[in-house]
Design a protein around this motif. Structure first.
Motif, PDB file in Angstrom:
ATOM      1  N   HIS A 229       0.838  -1.200   0.000  1.00  0.00           N
ATOM      2  CA  HIS A 229       0.000   0.000   0.000  1.00  0.00           C
ATOM      3  C   HIS A 229       0.873   1.251   0.000  1.00  0.00           C
ATOM      4  N   ASP A 230       0.338   2.309  -0.611  1.00  0.00           N
ATOM      5  CA  ASP A 230       1.034   3.596  -0.641  1.00  0.00           C
ATOM      6  C   ASP A 230       0.650   4.498   0.521  1.00  0.00           C
ATOM      7  N   GLU A 231      -0.401   4.133   1.237  1.00  0.00           N
ATOM      8  CA  GLU A 231      -0.925   4.991   2.287  1.00  0.00           C
ATOM      9  C   GLU A 231      -1.250   4.168   3.535  1.00  0.00           C
ATOM     10  N   ILE A 232      -1.812   4.832   4.510  1.00  0.00           N
ATOM     11  CA  ILE A 232      -2.203   4.207   5.774  1.00  0.00           C
ATOM     12  C   ILE A 232      -3.089   2.994   5.530  1.00  0.00           C
ATOM     13  N   ASP A 249      -4.947   4.603   0.210  1.00  0.00           N
ATOM     14  CA  ASP A 249      -4.579   4.722  -1.207  1.00  0.00           C
ATOM     15  C   ASP A 249      -5.718   4.299  -2.131  1.00  0.00           C
ATOM     16  N   LYS A 250      -6.916   4.081  -1.552  1.00  0.00           N
ATOM     17  CA  LYS A 250      -8.156   3.779  -2.270  1.00  0.00           C
ATOM     18  C   LYS A 250      -8.238   2.325  -2.742  1.00  0.00           C
ATOM     19  N   THR A 251      -7.321   1.487  -2.324  1.00  0.00           N
ATOM     20  CA  THR A 251      -7.318   0.101  -2.771  1.00  0.00           C
ATOM     21  C   THR A 251      -7.524  -0.859  -1.609  1.00  0.00           C
ATOM     22  N   ILE A 252      -7.877  -2.082  -1.994  1.00  0.00           N
ATOM     23  CA  ILE A 252      -7.925  -3.223  -1.080  1.00  0.00           C
ATOM     24  C   ILE A 252      -6.956  -4.258  -1.636  1.00  0.00           C
ATOM     25  N   ARG A 253      -6.152  -4.836  -0.778  1.00  0.00           N
ATOM     26  CA  ARG A 253      -5.232  -5.883  -1.215  1.00  0.00           C
ATOM     27  C   ARG A 253      -5.610  -7.209  -0.576  1.00  0.00           C
ATOM     28  N   ALA A 254      -5.503  -8.265  -1.392  1.00  0.00           N
ATOM     29  CA  ALA A 254      -5.736  -9.629  -0.913  1.00  0.00           C
ATOM     30  C   ALA A 254      -4.380 -10.309  -0.791  1.00  0.00           C
ATOM     31  N   TRP A 255      -4.097 -10.859   0.387  1.00  0.00           N
ATOM     32  CA  TRP A 255      -2.812 -11.485   0.677  1.00  0.00           C
ATOM     33  C   TRP A 255      -3.022 -12.977   0.963  1.00  0.00           C
ATOM     34  N   ASP A 537       6.205   3.094  10.867  1.00  0.00           N
ATOM     35  CA  ASP A 537       5.301   4.114  11.391  1.00  0.00           C
ATOM     36  C   ASP A 537       4.312   3.427  12.315  1.00  0.00           C
ATOM     37  N   ALA A 538       3.354   4.183  12.824  1.00  0.00           N
ATOM     38  CA  ALA A 538       2.409   3.674  13.813  1.00  0.00           C
ATOM     39  C   ALA A 538       1.704   2.410  13.349  1.00  0.00           C
ATOM     40  N   VAL A 539       1.478   1.495  14.284  1.00  0.00           N
ATOM     41  CA  VAL A 539       0.720   0.274  14.008  1.00  0.00           C
ATOM     42  C   VAL A 539      -0.748   0.599  14.269  1.00  0.00           C
ATOM     43  N   ARG A 540      -1.531   0.639  13.200  1.00  0.00           N
ATOM     44  CA  ARG A 540      -2.889   1.174  13.279  1.00  0.00           C
ATOM     45  C   ARG A 540      -3.941   0.118  13.599  1.00  0.00           C
ATOM     46  N   VAL A 541      -3.826  -1.092  13.033  1.00  0.00           N
ATOM     47  CA  VAL A 541      -4.847  -2.125  13.216  1.00  0.00           C
ATOM     48  C   VAL A 541      -4.194  -3.491  13.379  1.00  0.00           C
ATOM     49  N   LEU A 542      -4.896  -4.372  14.092  1.00  0.00           N
ATOM     50  CA  LEU A 542      -4.484  -5.764  14.272  1.00  0.00           C
ATOM     51  C   LEU A 542      -5.710  -6.655  14.108  1.00  0.00           C
ATOM     52  N   THR A 543      -5.492  -7.866  13.599  1.00  0.00           N
ATOM     53  CA  THR A 543      -6.576  -8.842  13.558  1.00  0.00           C
ATOM     54  C   THR A 543      -5.988 -10.241  13.571  1.00  0.00           C
ATOM     55  N   SER A 544      -6.805 -11.195  13.976  1.00  0.00           N
ATOM     56  CA  SER A 544      -6.439 -12.609  13.899  1.00  0.00           C
ATOM     57  C   SER A 544      -7.708 -13.389  13.638  1.00  0.00           C
ATOM     58  N   ASP A 558       2.531   3.324   7.693  1.00  0.00           N
ATOM     59  CA  ASP A 558       3.481   3.347   6.576  1.00  0.00           C
ATOM     60  C   ASP A 558       2.993   2.547   5.372  1.00  0.00           C
ATOM     61  N   GLY A 559       1.789   1.965   5.453  1.00  0.00           N
ATOM     62  CA  GLY A 559       1.217   1.222   4.337  1.00  0.00           C
ATOM     63  C   GLY A 559       1.590  -0.243   4.304  1.00  0.00           C
ATOM     64  N   SER A 560       2.387  -0.701   5.248  1.00  0.00           N
ATOM     65  CA  SER A 560       2.836  -2.094   5.231  1.00  0.00           C
ATOM     66  C   SER A 560       1.910  -2.998   6.036  1.00  0.00           C
ATOM     67  N   ILE A 561       2.007  -4.297   5.730  1.00  0.00           N
ATOM     68  CA  ILE A 561       1.241  -5.333   6.411  1.00  0.00           C
ATOM     69  C   ILE A 561       2.213  -6.247   7.146  1.00  0.00           C
TER      70      ILE A 561
END
Length: 585
Positions: A229-232, A249-255, A537-544, A558-561
């Protein structure tokens, strides 16, 4: 865009109750805007799209402030062709370049337009030189920047490409969908300290098979940080095999969880995507956005099924109820109920007087928390019940003196080793620093949990405890039997933004950029068993996938997963790796 709160003041005063939401709304609506206002309740009139291009209106040549000459036009002319080809500089001499296509620093046609935190667009080499000289301000406005991220301005790139003749435009082509989804696994040193210092630049061996790389990422690394991702990253949700992430960044990514690779990018939304919900039974993914719509996607093919319009402001929360009904909560103060199978609208629920921030469901009720300081209780609608059955609003739960940002629920359960059952409960966390406990059957407040000294940002619950994370940098542990404060967890140096339980551990994410693992079993109760600064950058969300899951997923500013496995005895022996998405311009 809602802009509420001051970013600099937020840093100085450690983000008061208004500032957190201001920063959150500003970053969500425009990518990374600098906030400017003070009201945490988002105004419908304060929409501001960062796709617009702004430059200096004072008439002063910005180059005078930068102290840099224009970039060498000959360097950009290399793409003009072979001998005799007309250089871009020569071609430009006969053209009048629109002012919004010119870099405010060089006053020349932008070749790589990027936005900075203030929303102004510059040519990447020019603004990078400005920062390399030690400046931390916007050349046009002089405002000090909250961050130094460069955001590709795809709107202006497209406009320049359409306007410029072939011998003038030297823009790099945008990556294809397949290129955006491609992820290359980069191995790391097994030394955790080395990982914290930087990313390895050693690529996998040429010719390595896809299966071998997937096996390496699945069997060996305890965690992976995947850039894409390019954004938060504003939201994450998961199925047993796939993680979905929603971004500004207006997108959804499937991992793919097994290989930790991005397998698809969903690009239908026109504004930042704020929330996700999955219904495996009906093979559907739902996404809510600042573009006021909910998009429905097929979980298998990743194709968009339809769009659900109707809201007039950002869709901030989604809740799947009993695999039959989707509830959508919006900043327009309303909640909508849809039949998941037919996607028909069942109800529009009105009762809040402020933006609706969060949803949970328990005991055949839907609970919604809002900036209006209230929790509203709604019936669980279904296609069989029909859109006109019953009253829209069951009850309004009052008592909080600040915005309600967090909800969690606990169904009625048997206490371990006892014949006594407790619950069902709904917990609400607020800017008033308190957590309230509501009986989900009688809908009465049975406890008010006090102790935090700043607004309560996040709640989560397991079989024994309720956990509350706050801007006071602490996590409080509340015993579900008597709601006494069992423990106060300290360690984070900034606000606690995210909490998740998995495999006998509590996982926390913070504005301090770290992910921390805490033991919650008797032998390691509330002991920190892992501290990792893998995000930038800040860790915004978590899930399991639940309390018994073996993997937790994080999304960052920072846009990373992040993909995280359970801790082992000695964290220094963990083998980290980092993934970097290729092909993104």
């Amino acid at each position: 865009m809602a802009t509420s709160g001051d970013a600099d003041a937020m840093d100085a005063s450690r983000r008061g109750s208004d500032s957190e939401d201001a920063f959150e709304d500003a970053r969500a609506s425009d990518g990374h805007g600098v906030a400017g206002g003070a009201n945490p309740a988002r105004s419908d009139e304060e929409e501001c799209d960062m796709d617009c291009l702004v430059r200096d209106t004072s008439g002063t040549d910005v180059r005078e402030r930068v102290g840099e000459e224009s970039p060498d036009s000959a360097a950009r002319g290399e793409r003009g062709g072979g001998e005799g080809a007309k250089s871009p500089a020569a071609a430009l001499s006969s053209l009048e370049i629109p002012v919004h296509f010119q870099c405010p620093i060089t006053m020349e046609l932008m070749q790589d337009p990027v936005m900075i935190a203030t929303g102004h667009t510059y040519d990447r080499p020019a603004i990078q030189r400005w920062w390399d000289q030690g400046h931390r301000t916007c050349p046009v406005t002089g405002a000090r920047l909250r961050h130094l991220e460069l955001i590709p301005n795809h709107a202006i790139r497209t406009a320049i490409t359409a306007w410029a003749p072939a011998d003038v435009s030297a823009l790099r082509p945008l990556a294809s969908l397949q290129q955006k989804a491609a992820v290359e696994i980069l191995r790391q040193s097994s030394d955790i300290a080395a990982f914290a210092g930087g990313v390895s630049t050693s690529a996998p061996e040429q010719g390595a098979s896809e299966d071998a790389m997937q096996d390496a990422s699945t069997d060996h690394p305890v965690y992976t940080i995947a850039d894409g991702h390019d954004e938060i990253v504003w939201g994450v949700d998961t199925t047993p095999t796939t993680l979905f992430s929603a971004s500004a960044d207006k997108t959804i990514r499937a991992w793919d969880i097994a290989s930790r690779r991005c397998v698809q990018v969903l690009e239908e939304h026109t504004r930042p995507v704020l929330c996700l919900a999955v219904c495996v039974k009906h093979d559907k993914l739902f996404s809510g956005s600042y573009d006021c719509t909910v998009r429905v996607w097929n979980l298998t093919t990743y194709r968009r099924i339809t769009s659900l319009p109707g809201h007039t402001d950002a869709v901030r929360a989604l809740q799947v109820y009993n695999d039959t009904t989707l509830y959508t909560a919006s900043y327009d103060h309303t909640i909508r109920a849809y039949d998941i199978e037919s996607l028909t609208l069942l109800k529009v629920l009105r009762g809040h007087t402020g933006p609706v921030r969060t949803l949970v469901s328990v005991n055949d009720y839907i609970f919604s928390g809002s900036y209006d300081k209230r929790v509203c209780v709604w019936p669980g609608f279904s296609q069989e019940v029909g859109p006109s059955a019953g009253s829209d609003l069951v009850k309004t739960l009052k008592g909080h003196r600040g915005a309600v940002r967090a909800l969690a629920c606990y169904p009625r359960q048997q206490v371990r080793g006892s014949e006594r059952a407790i619950g069902p409960f709904v917990f609400s966390g607020s800017d008033d620093t308190n957590v309230r406990v509501w009986n989900a059957e009688t809908l009465e407040c049975v406890h008010e949990l006090k102790g935090h000294t700043d607004n309560v940002r996040v709640l989560t619950v397991d079989a024994r405890y309720l956990y509350s994370g706050s801007w006071d940098k602490k996590i409080r542990v509340w015993d579900l039997g008597n709601f006494s404060c069992k423990h106060v967890i300290t360690g984070h140096t900034e606000a606690v933004l995210a909490l998740c339980v998995m495999g006998g551990h509590l996982v926390s994410g913070s504005y301090d950029t770290t992910v921390r693992f805490w033991g919650v079993q008797p032998d390691t109760e509330f002991e920190c068993v892992g501290v990792f600064k893998a995000h930038d950058d800040a860790v915004r969300v978590l899930t399991s996938a639940g309390c018994s899951a073996s993997t937790v997923f994080s999304g960052s500013y920072d846009g990373s997963i992040g993909f995280w496995r359970l801790p082992i005895e000695d964290p220094k022996n963990w083998t980290p790796n980092r993934s970097v998405a290729n092909g993104w311009v």
